[in-house]
Design a protein around this motif. Structure first.
Motif, PDB file in Angstrom:
ATOM      1  N   THR A 148       0.821  -1.208   0.000  1.00  0.00           N
ATOM      2  CA  THR A 148       0.000   0.000   0.000  1.00  0.00           C
ATOM      3  C   THR A 148       0.856   1.259   0.000  1.00  0.00           C
ATOM      4  N   PHE A 149       0.631   2.062  -0.972  1.00  0.00           N
ATOM      5  CA  PHE A 149       1.414   3.297  -1.110  1.00  0.00           C
ATOM      6  C   PHE A 149       1.147   4.244   0.052  1.00  0.00           C
ATOM      7  N   LYS A 150       2.241   4.675   0.675  1.00  0.00           N
ATOM      8  CA  LYS A 150       2.082   5.629   1.770  1.00  0.00           C
ATOM      9  C   LYS A 150       2.561   7.011   1.331  1.00  0.00           C
ATOM     10  N   ARG A 151       3.790   7.077   0.932  1.00  0.00           N
ATOM     11  CA  ARG A 151       4.297   8.343   0.418  1.00  0.00           C
ATOM     12  C   ARG A 151       5.654   8.179  -0.267  1.00  0.00           C
ATOM     13  N   ILE A 152       6.037   9.180  -1.024  1.00  0.00           N
ATOM     14  CA  ILE A 152       7.398   9.209  -1.545  1.00  0.00           C
ATOM     15  C   ILE A 152       8.061  10.520  -1.158  1.00  0.00           C
ATOM     16  N   GLU A 153       9.369  10.478  -1.154  1.00  0.00           N
ATOM     17  CA  GLU A 153      10.164  11.693  -0.985  1.00  0.00           C
ATOM     18  C   GLU A 153      11.136  11.754  -2.159  1.00  0.00           C
ATOM     19  N   LEU A 154      11.241  12.918  -2.749  1.00  0.00           N
ATOM     20  CA  LEU A 154      12.209  13.088  -3.838  1.00  0.00           C
ATOM     21  C   LEU A 154      13.237  14.121  -3.417  1.00  0.00           C
ATOM     22  N   ILE A 155      14.474  13.775  -3.517  1.00  0.00           N
ATOM     23  CA  ILE A 155      15.504  14.689  -3.056  1.00  0.00           C
ATOM     24  C   ILE A 155      16.575  14.889  -4.114  1.00  0.00           C
TER      25      ILE A 155
ATOM     26  N   TYR B 122      -2.852   9.792  -3.868  1.00  0.00           N
ATOM     27  CA  TYR B 122      -2.810   8.336  -4.075  1.00  0.00           C
ATOM     28  C   TYR B 122      -2.516   7.506  -2.824  1.00  0.00           C
ATOM     29  N   ALA B 123      -2.296   8.175  -1.702  1.00  0.00           N
ATOM     30  CA  ALA B 123      -1.976   7.415  -0.487  1.00  0.00           C
ATOM     31  C   ALA B 123      -3.099   6.433  -0.181  1.00  0.00           C
ATOM     32  N   GLY B 124      -2.738   5.247   0.229  1.00  0.00           N
ATOM     33  CA  GLY B 124      -3.744   4.260   0.621  1.00  0.00           C
ATOM     34  C   GLY B 124      -4.085   3.258  -0.464  1.00  0.00           C
ATOM     35  N   LEU B 125      -3.704   3.570  -1.696  1.00  0.00           N
ATOM     36  CA  LEU B 125      -3.939   2.596  -2.770  1.00  0.00           C
ATOM     37  C   LEU B 125      -2.752   1.634  -2.861  1.00  0.00           C
ATOM     38  N   SER B 126      -2.979   0.508  -3.479  1.00  0.00           N
ATOM     39  CA  SER B 126      -1.841  -0.385  -3.707  1.00  0.00           C
ATOM     40  C   SER B 126      -0.995   0.219  -4.815  1.00  0.00           C
ATOM     41  N   ILE B 127       0.273  -0.142  -4.815  1.00  0.00           N
ATOM     42  CA  ILE B 127       1.161   0.483  -5.791  1.00  0.00           C
ATOM     43  C   ILE B 127       0.757   0.122  -7.214  1.00  0.00           C
ATOM     44  N   ASP B 128       0.261  -1.086  -7.358  1.00  0.00           N
ATOM     45  CA  ASP B 128      -0.282  -1.470  -8.663  1.00  0.00           C
ATOM     46  C   ASP B 128      -1.391  -0.523  -9.107  1.00  0.00           C
ATOM     47  N   GLU B 129      -2.290  -0.255  -8.173  1.00  0.00           N
ATOM     48  CA  GLU B 129      -3.389   0.663  -8.482  1.00  0.00           C
ATOM     49  C   GLU B 129      -2.872   2.065  -8.778  1.00  0.00           C
ATOM     50  N   VAL B 130      -1.934   2.498  -7.956  1.00  0.00           N
ATOM     51  CA  VAL B 130      -1.365   3.826  -8.194  1.00  0.00           C
ATOM     52  C   VAL B 130      -0.858   3.914  -9.620  1.00  0.00           C
ATOM     53  N   LYS B 131      -0.110   2.883  -9.995  1.00  0.00           N
ATOM     54  CA  LYS B 131       0.470   2.904 -11.327  1.00  0.00           C
ATOM     55  C   LYS B 131      -0.600   3.043 -12.408  1.00  0.00           C
ATOM     56  N   SER B 132      -1.586   2.147 -12.345  1.00  0.00           N
ATOM     57  CA  SER B 132      -2.541   2.148 -13.456  1.00  0.00           C
ATOM     58  C   SER B 132      -3.418   3.397 -13.440  1.00  0.00           C
ATOM     59  N   LEU B 133      -3.818   3.830 -12.248  1.00  0.00           N
ATOM     60  CA  LEU B 133      -4.623   5.048 -12.157  1.00  0.00           C
ATOM     61  C   LEU B 133      -3.846   6.265 -12.615  1.00  0.00           C
ATOM     62  N   LEU B 134      -2.632   6.339 -12.086  1.00  0.00           N
ATOM     63  CA  LEU B 134      -1.799   7.518 -12.310  1.00  0.00           C
ATOM     64  C   LEU B 134      -1.668   7.851 -13.789  1.00  0.00           C
ATOM     65  N   PHE B 135      -1.356   6.818 -14.559  1.00  0.00           N
ATOM     66  CA  PHE B 135      -1.071   7.114 -15.955  1.00  0.00           C
ATOM     67  C   PHE B 135      -2.342   7.418 -16.748  1.00  0.00           C
ATOM     68  N   LYS B 136      -3.463   6.944 -16.217  1.00  0.00           N
ATOM     69  CA  LYS B 136      -4.716   7.347 -16.849  1.00  0.00           C
ATOM     70  C   LYS B 136      -5.033   8.797 -16.517  1.00  0.00           C
ATOM     71  N   ARG B 137      -4.906   9.098 -15.233  1.00  0.00           N
ATOM     72  CA  ARG B 137      -5.344  10.423 -14.773  1.00  0.00           C
ATOM     73  C   ARG B 137      -4.430  11.554 -15.195  1.00  0.00           C
ATOM     74  N   LEU B 138      -3.153  11.236 -15.285  1.00  0.00           N
ATOM     75  CA  LEU B 138      -2.200  12.324 -15.493  1.00  0.00           C
ATOM     76  C   LEU B 138      -2.580  13.222 -16.658  1.00  0.00           C
ATOM     77  N   ARG B 139      -3.077  12.596 -17.693  1.00  0.00           N
ATOM     78  CA  ARG B 139      -3.493  13.371 -18.858  1.00  0.00           C
ATOM     79  C   ARG B 139      -4.485  14.470 -18.505  1.00  0.00           C
ATOM     80  N   PHE B 140      -5.418  14.096 -17.629  1.00  0.00           N
ATOM     81  CA  PHE B 140      -6.492  15.055 -17.305  1.00  0.00           C
ATOM     82  C   PHE B 140      -6.085  16.037 -16.217  1.00  0.00           C
ATOM     83  N   ASP B 141      -5.128  15.607 -15.421  1.00  0.00           N
ATOM     84  CA  ASP B 141      -4.680  16.494 -14.357  1.00  0.00           C
ATOM     85  C   ASP B 141      -3.556  17.408 -14.820  1.00  0.00           C
ATOM     86  N   LYS B 142      -3.405  17.487 -16.092  1.00  0.00           N
ATOM     87  CA  LYS B 142      -2.324  18.296 -16.662  1.00  0.00           C
ATOM     88  C   LYS B 142      -2.056  19.553 -15.876  1.00  0.00           C
ATOM     89  N   VAL B 143      -3.118  20.198 -15.519  1.00  0.00           N
ATOM     90  CA  VAL B 143      -3.014  21.490 -14.847  1.00  0.00           C
ATOM     91  C   VAL B 143      -2.067  21.431 -13.662  1.00  0.00           C
TER      92      VAL B 143
END
Lengths: 341, 341
Positions: free
Chosen positions: B135-142, B187-208
């Motif tokens: 389950t995805f909790k969070r990421i940090e990018l440094i 995306y916190a709380g979803l499985s990483i698999d779900e994050v992946k598949s959702l993310l790439f679908k949504r990103l197009r629409f969340d362009k903003v």
DNA sequence: TTTTAGCACTCTCACCTTGAGAGTGCTAAT
DNA sequence: ATTAGCACTCTCAAGGTGAGAGTGCTAAAA
């Protein structure tokens, strides 16, 4: 101390035995190495060398085999009289294989140990830079479930270390942010050793910054910053274990056990990191009975007197010391250069 | 298919051979196991069992040894007719040793594999939860030096994974923060698999949200979220290797090589994770010649149909299957419980 | 029909002997 | 100081031998 010809004969025996682990007879030496004297003469000299403890016979009427002392004499002469550079080809391979992974320390040192092993056919060991002499870049503290938090430490060298720490459940993420911000702002760029010693001196006076968190902050900081040794990567155990030198299972078992024993490896690495330059530990010169039939060629790496870590080759006492020494020297210099930016 | 007495005799031979790897003779069976018939009768039945492929003779006039097929028959009967619970003492030891390290996944699974090994004297394998079903909790990018950034991924299960990623040097820390904030918030709380598949679908629409970063964000997200398998911990190779079953060096070498080969291990683990419950792979039933003299007792763990990882024991085909099965079953249930919170 | 006693047969393994081969140490001659 | 020569020592592989273990088969007993 040994006259020139005697020395040459000792080296011939060692050379032959390194290439082929069978007792070396006087007739063989006469034939393969041209000393211009008969086997009887060689025989006498080899008897002298045995008396001096440089050679030994597995049984009456076998040829002779070098002793640890024999190897030591040989290695000392290599170290004193200088040794050649690493084979051009090997050096190039080495450098090119590491080019693209400079930024991922784990992958980098795993590859260093793999390359050491593959290039020498001995066991390659590479220790990543020790965290405590590395340069503090930043930490991140993240609340986890219940009583634990995750701490991630970054250093300028590229080390990334995380650990899970138990803390008072009343700590909020905000509290944690204050703890990390304080460290990130005030201490970035110092070595972790320096951070530690400075931090605990200063904290008392900086009370204001952390106020009520102070007591607990001590504990947390301490845990985050306490790292013992750099990660150790090893490769090629199988290559060494299947050498004819360790043909029977009990020996294999012994060595396997010693190598896998973190305690033993750390002790060896620790003793190596006390000295600069290429070091060679031959057979029983090391304190562990289990490794009495192995030799270690090692060196520290690091810049300006700050020893960052250790690399090493482990093989049988019947090792190609000349090549091993060149290789370790070369790799250690590369790492030193790489980590001086 | 086999009559009761024949079965009993097969089991007796297996039992004897498991305890002591020497061909079992008819006279020995008559003496040690009370069937109330003479050795001649046993002899005839053993001959039948050989004809059926359950036993074999290493050479004329040695005793008999179980074949893979013999073990299979035996194991199937254990699995079908149910097996006992794990020894109370072992179970208690197991649980108590894991109590305090629940929060550190690395330490936890290293200990699980060590316990499996120590309790069975076979090789213990434990795979930490697979990142992609965690389950995805969070990421940090440094931001790191030059073109690389460090990404740290946290999951609810306690997994912490970091990796170094090459990015366009124009990315600022602020850009990175936006990338991570977006993911952490949405995306916190979803499985990483779900994050992946959702993310790439949504990103197009969340362009903003990510505007000019969009293109590069794709690449970065992809790298951060792509993990193949859960980390694999192994312990106790030496115990297996020094068993009399593998007395000669070439066998040791073979097995060592196969076990160390990530590729082979992953393939085995992958095939195990396709099925639920305790599975037993006997001798040549596995596809790798190198492990043809080994058996694997394994199980997946995980809750509600979501398989999180695999644990296994590897030993000689002459394995104490009954004990191994109980143990794997027990440990797998423990892990399932632990990771269902 | 099933079980058993008895016996000839087979195969392994540990042990011994044996001879070839390799290498040495010593001695006497160069 | 070096060398030829030779007796001596030790290992190792090969072959032979006998004890031990276990089998398969047969004929008789249950």
């Amino acid at each position: 101390m040994l006259d020139e010809r005697t020395k040459k004969i000792l080296y011939a025996v060692i050379h032959s035995y390194i290439n082929n682990p069978e007792p070396v007879g006087s007739r063989y030496v006469t034939k393969k190495y041209d000393f211009g004297v008969s086997s009887a003469t060689i025989r006498n000299i080899m008897a002298d060398l045995e008396e001096l403890g440089f050679l030994t016979q597995p049984h009456t009427s076998a040829g002779r085999v070098p002793t640890d002392r024999g190897y030591r004499y040989f290695v000392d002469s290599i170290l004193k009289e200088g040794y050649g550079h690493l084979d051009e080809d090997l050096a190039t391979t080495f450098l090119s294989r590491l080019q693209n992974i400079r930024d991922d320390i784990d992958a980098y040192f795993a590859e260093v140990s793999a390359l050491l092993s593959r290039m020498s056919n001995y066991m390659g060991i590479a220790q990543a830079p020790k965290p405590d002499v590395s340069t503090f870049k930043r930490i991140e503290l993240i609340r986890y479930r219940g009583e634990s938090i995750a701490a991630v430490l970054f250093t300028n060298e590229g080390l990334i270390k995380h650990r899970v720490i138990q803390v008072d459940p009343l700590f909020t993420q905000k509290d944690l942010n204050r703890l990390s911000d304080y460290l990130n702002k005030e201490y970035a760029g110092l070595s972790i050793d320096e951070v530690k010693s400075l931090l605990f001196k200063r904290l008392r006076f900086d009370k204001v910054v952390l106020d009520r968190l102070l007591d607990k902050a001590f504990k947390i900081y301490e845990q985050i910053l306490s790292f013992s040794e750099g990660e150790i990567y090893m490769e090629g155990l199988l290559d060494v274990l299947t050498l004819p030198d360790f043909a029977d299972i009990s020996k294999i078992k012994q060595i396997y056990k010693a190598i896998k024993d973190k305690h033993i490896m750390l002790k060896i690495i620790d003793s190596i990191s006390k000295t600069d330059g290429v070091q060679v530990i031959i057979g029983r010169e090391n304190e562990f009975e289990e490794l009495s039939r192995c030799s270690i060629v090692a060196s520290t790496y690091g810049h300006s007197g700050k020893k960052m870590g250790v690399i090493a080759l482990i093989g049988p006492t019947r090792m190609d010391y000349s090549k091993a020494i060149s290789m370790v020297d070369f790799v250690s210099n590369c790492l030193t250069k790489t980590f001086s930016e």
